[in-house]
Design a protein around this motif. Structure first.
Motif, PDB file in Angstrom:
ATOM      1  N   SER A  50     123.717  36.775 -20.378  1.00 16.25           N
ATOM      2  CA  SER A  50     122.658  36.487 -21.348  1.00 16.25           C
ATOM      3  C   SER A  50     121.627  37.613 -21.346  1.00 16.25           C
ATOM      4  N   LEU A  51     120.767  37.611 -22.362  1.00 12.47           N
ATOM      5  CA  LEU A  51     119.741  38.645 -22.462  1.00 12.47           C
ATOM      6  C   LEU A  51     118.796  38.603 -21.265  1.00 12.47           C
ATOM      7  N   GLN A  52     118.399  37.394 -20.853  1.00 12.91           N
ATOM      8  CA  GLN A  52     117.460  37.273 -19.745  1.00 12.91           C
ATOM      9  C   GLN A  52     118.088  37.741 -18.433  1.00 12.91           C
ATOM     10  N   ASP A  53     119.374  37.425 -18.229  1.00 13.15           N
ATOM     11  CA  ASP A  53     120.049  37.883 -17.012  1.00 13.15           C
ATOM     12  C   ASP A  53     120.154  39.400 -16.980  1.00 13.15           C
TER      13      ASP A  53
ATOM     14  N   ASN B 191     116.735  40.892 -16.063  1.00 10.48           N
ATOM     15  CA  ASN B 191     116.338  40.615 -14.681  1.00 10.48           C
ATOM     16  C   ASN B 191     117.257  41.251 -13.642  1.00 10.48           C
ATOM     17  N   SER B 192     118.373  41.828 -14.064  1.00 13.61           N
ATOM     18  CA  SER B 192     119.312  42.419 -13.109  1.00 13.61           C
ATOM     19  C   SER B 192     118.709  43.690 -12.505  1.00 13.61           C
TER      20      SER B 192
ATOM     21  N   THR C 127     113.959  46.647 -11.963  1.00 14.68           N
ATOM     22  CA  THR C 127     114.816  45.826 -12.825  1.00 14.68           C
ATOM     23  C   THR C 127     115.141  46.591 -14.109  1.00 14.68           C
ATOM     24  N   VAL C 128     116.210  46.137 -14.759  1.00 16.93           N
ATOM     25  CA  VAL C 128     116.603  46.743 -16.040  1.00 16.93           C
ATOM     26  C   VAL C 128     115.540  46.492 -17.091  1.00 16.93           C
ATOM     27  N   GLY C 129     114.849  45.354 -17.003  1.00 13.82           N
ATOM     28  CA  GLY C 129     113.807  45.043 -17.970  1.00 13.82           C
ATOM     29  C   GLY C 129     112.681  46.067 -17.962  1.00 13.82           C
TER      30      GLY C 129
ATOM     31  N   VAL D 241     126.499  47.524 -24.035  1.00  9.95           N
ATOM     32  CA  VAL D 241     126.844  47.995 -22.699  1.00  9.95           C
ATOM     33  C   VAL D 241     126.652  46.899 -21.653  1.00  9.95           C
ATOM     34  N   PHE D 242     125.724  45.966 -21.882  1.00  7.69           N
ATOM     35  CA  PHE D 242     125.535  44.856 -20.953  1.00  7.69           C
ATOM     36  C   PHE D 242     126.295  43.599 -21.382  1.00  7.69           C
TER      37      PHE D 242
END
Length: 618
Positions: free
Chosen positions: A500-503, A506-507, A565-567, A607-608
């Motif tokens: 998901s977008l949130q995951d 947060n990765s 984080t990626v975010g 890509v994600f």
């Protein structure tokens, strides 16, 4: 403003229904079909069927079939269809789609949405048909009464013997031939322009006027052929004698040509160039007498001897027929061509389902690698061999650019073929391996020099400056094999799972460093004018920006491990484009920033493998 946000599903579907034919007429639909395929709107089997079509008309019919299938079986995905075709890179290539988007914006689409339904039309049609039938019946009844009165006046009066009714005679279709006469259909008036012909087990139609012009004249199974090409298509190519292989009612075309029923263009004989010139040429009278003697000799031969003589002549003219096949498209085309679309240094080319880019700077003919695909560089001869459905192809006539053959571009001096004795750097490079990779950096699109040598990827044709790639590649002098980040991402993509977008936001960056480097390289690649690369604080007053950001700063932070984080990484890149919209509301940089922002978001989701909440699957 996006028109898809305020239009209903029914309006979009009706508009799609009215515009299927218009969309199917787009030129070079390969990119359009690839876009539908990438968004799971096109079945793979139907995609492979249409992409292999060479004829322009068949390709348009194939695209219409795809759109019709999408409407009937996947109507719920019509909004997804308009979303994927309204992307900026698609709109730039196909102006008709930009026009359709404008129609949705300015409200002119309503004239298509308000069209009557087919059920209403059927009702009106049935009513009109019934009305016409009543009128016809009434007219017939009235006519019969009048005819009866006229017959009563004309026939003699006889009250005892009523006259019998005349029986209606059925039309009789008779042949123009008498009994026992041979059916020479090439003399019939109905076959004045065409003739039914056969070659082996193939049946076709021969167009007389096209044969006289020396262009494709045989129509078989929806394809046009020159006579020699039809002979090969029918499996008689080894005969090399189409005048005897192709027959009309078991009569070879050679006989029809000799008797004057068919006109065959006079071809030049390339074999004459191979013969030594006579020291004492014949005079005109002697040559004419010798020609008449040769004609008498040919007419005196029996059929077997004629076949042997014609076989010999066809072998001598084999080179001539090859040249005819190469030039047949140019001879058939009568409309003028705008040569301005061929001025670019890189030209898009296709061969069947294959697509690539031809670099004029590299092109010298069939020997040098001048066509680049996503996988590697090819010579023109190697490029056509990649098309498995193409047999006995020739690169000059099978590789197309904007609908024209490379042979046409050579004749118009757009492309130049070097001599076999040429010893230039392109024809005779010091190291042939130098032609396996690009001549410029894939990111900044500049050449290499003594201070910044290019490092080549061993898996793809890309080349990079060491400071343009992430992570830094080995030295150009290193002998170890090396894969660029683009190839590494492609090889690992199958192992990544959807999230998901949130995951994704947060990765941790440490586990996704390669994905972040790939995204940053994509943004660098799109920033062709280097607007967002350097420190933007020095370009505008400081009081207009509170949190400046640029690509080199993001690159430094990523390399030094400043992002957890990626975010955080994605937020800094988004900040670049947000600042651009604030500073440049009234100039072209705002449009550039908006375009790059859309590209980044698409790459980030791809890509994600971020799953959409509203998705359509096959």
């Amino acid at each position: 403003m996006d028109p898809l946000n305020f239009l209903t599903h029914e309006d979009l579907l009706k508009f799609f229904h009215c515009k299927k034919t218009e969309i199917s007429c787009i030129e070079e639909p390969h990119t359009f079909l690839n876009q539908l395929r990438d968004h799971n709107l096109l079945p793979e089997k139907l995609y492979q069927k249409v992409i292999k079509m060479k004829s322009k008309k068949r390709r348009q019919d194939g695209v219409y079939e795809i759109l019709d299938t999408l409407e009937k079986k996947r109507g719920q995905c019509v909004k997804l269809f308009w979303t994927c075709v309204f992307q900026e890179h698609i709109l730039q290539k196909y102006p008709v789609l930009r026009f359709l988007r404008s129609s949705l914006l300015d409200g002119t689409y309503k004239e298509y949405v308000d069209l009557p339904d087919t059920e209403d039309l059927n009702c009106n049609e049935n009513e009109s048909v019934q009305t016409v039938e009543k009128k016809v019946k009434g007219g017939k009844r009235k006519k019969s009464v009048e005819e009866a009165d006229e017959e009563d006046e004309q026939r003699p009066s006889s009250s005892s013997t009523p006259s019998p009714k005349k029986q209606v005679r059925k039309p009789i279709f008779s042949s123009p031939l008498k009994k026992g006469q041979k059916a020479e259909i090439w003399k019939w008036s109905i076959y004045k322009s065409t003739l039914p012909v056969t070659c082996g087990d193939k049946k076709a139609t021969l167009y007389r006027d096209r044969l006289a012009k020396g262009i494709k004249c045989v129509l078989c199974e929806g394809q046009w052929f020159v006579p020699s090409g039809f002979e090969k298509f029918a499996g008689k190519g080894s005969h090399k004698n189409w005048k005897l292989s192709i027959r009309c009612q078991k009569t070879p075309l050679l006989k029809l040509i000799k008797e004057g029923h068919l006109t065959c263009p006079r071809m030049r004989r390339p074999c004459d160039r191979k013969r030594p010139r006579a020291l004492f040429p014949l005079s005109s009278s002697e040559s004419s007498s010798s020609a008449s003697e040769s004609i008498e000799e040919i007419e005196g031969l029996n059929e077997n001897e004629q076949v042997e003589r014609e076989d010999g002549r066809e072998e001598e003219n084999e080179e001539e027929e090859n040249e005819e096949e190469e030039n047949e498209e140019e001879e058939e085309e009568s409309e003028p061509t705008d040569l301005s679309e061929f001025k670019a240094a890189v030209l898009p080319v296709i061969c069947g389902s294959l697509t690539g880019d031809l670099y004029k700077k590299r092109f010298t003919g069939s020997r040098t690698k001048s066509i680049r695909t996503e996988k590697c560089w090819f010579t023109p001869e190697e490029f056509i061999k990649q098309e498995i459905n193409l047999t006995n192809g020739h690169w000059k006539k099978d590789i197309l650019c904007h609908g024209r053959t490379l042979n046409f571009l050579v004749k118009k001096k757009i492309l130049h073929i070097h001599s076999l004795l040429c010893r230039c750097d392109q024809c005779s490079p010091e190291d042939a391996r130098d032609l396996d990779n690009d001549d410029v950096c894939f990111i900044c699109d500049t050449d290499g020099d003594e201070n910044r040598e290019l490092v080549c990827c061993d898996e793809c044709p890309r080349a990079f400056h060491p400071d343009c790639h992430l992570p830094a590649p080995p030295n150009a002098s290193s002998t170890d094999s090396w894969m660029c980040t683009f190839c590494v991402r492609k090889s690992n993509q199958q192992m990544w799972k959807h999230m998901s977008l949130q995951d994704a936001l947060n990765s941790p960056v440490t586990k996704n460093i390669m994905r972040c480097e790939y995204l940053l390289l994509c943004v660098y690649k799109e920033d062709t004018q280097r607007v967002f690369t350097d420190d933007s604080v020095n370009k505008v007053p400081e009081n207009r920006i509170s949190n400046p950001m640029w690509l080199d700063r993001v690159k430094t932070r990523l390399q030094r491990g400043k992002y957890s984080t990626v975010g955080e990484f994605v937020g800094d890149i988004r900040l670049i484009f947000q600042n651009c919209q604030i500073w440049n509301r009234d100039n072209d940089l705002a449009m550039i920033g908006a375009r790059m922002s859309r590209i980044f978001e698409q790459k980030f989701h791809a890509v994600f493998k971020i799953q959409y909440t509203h998705s359509c699957t096959l």
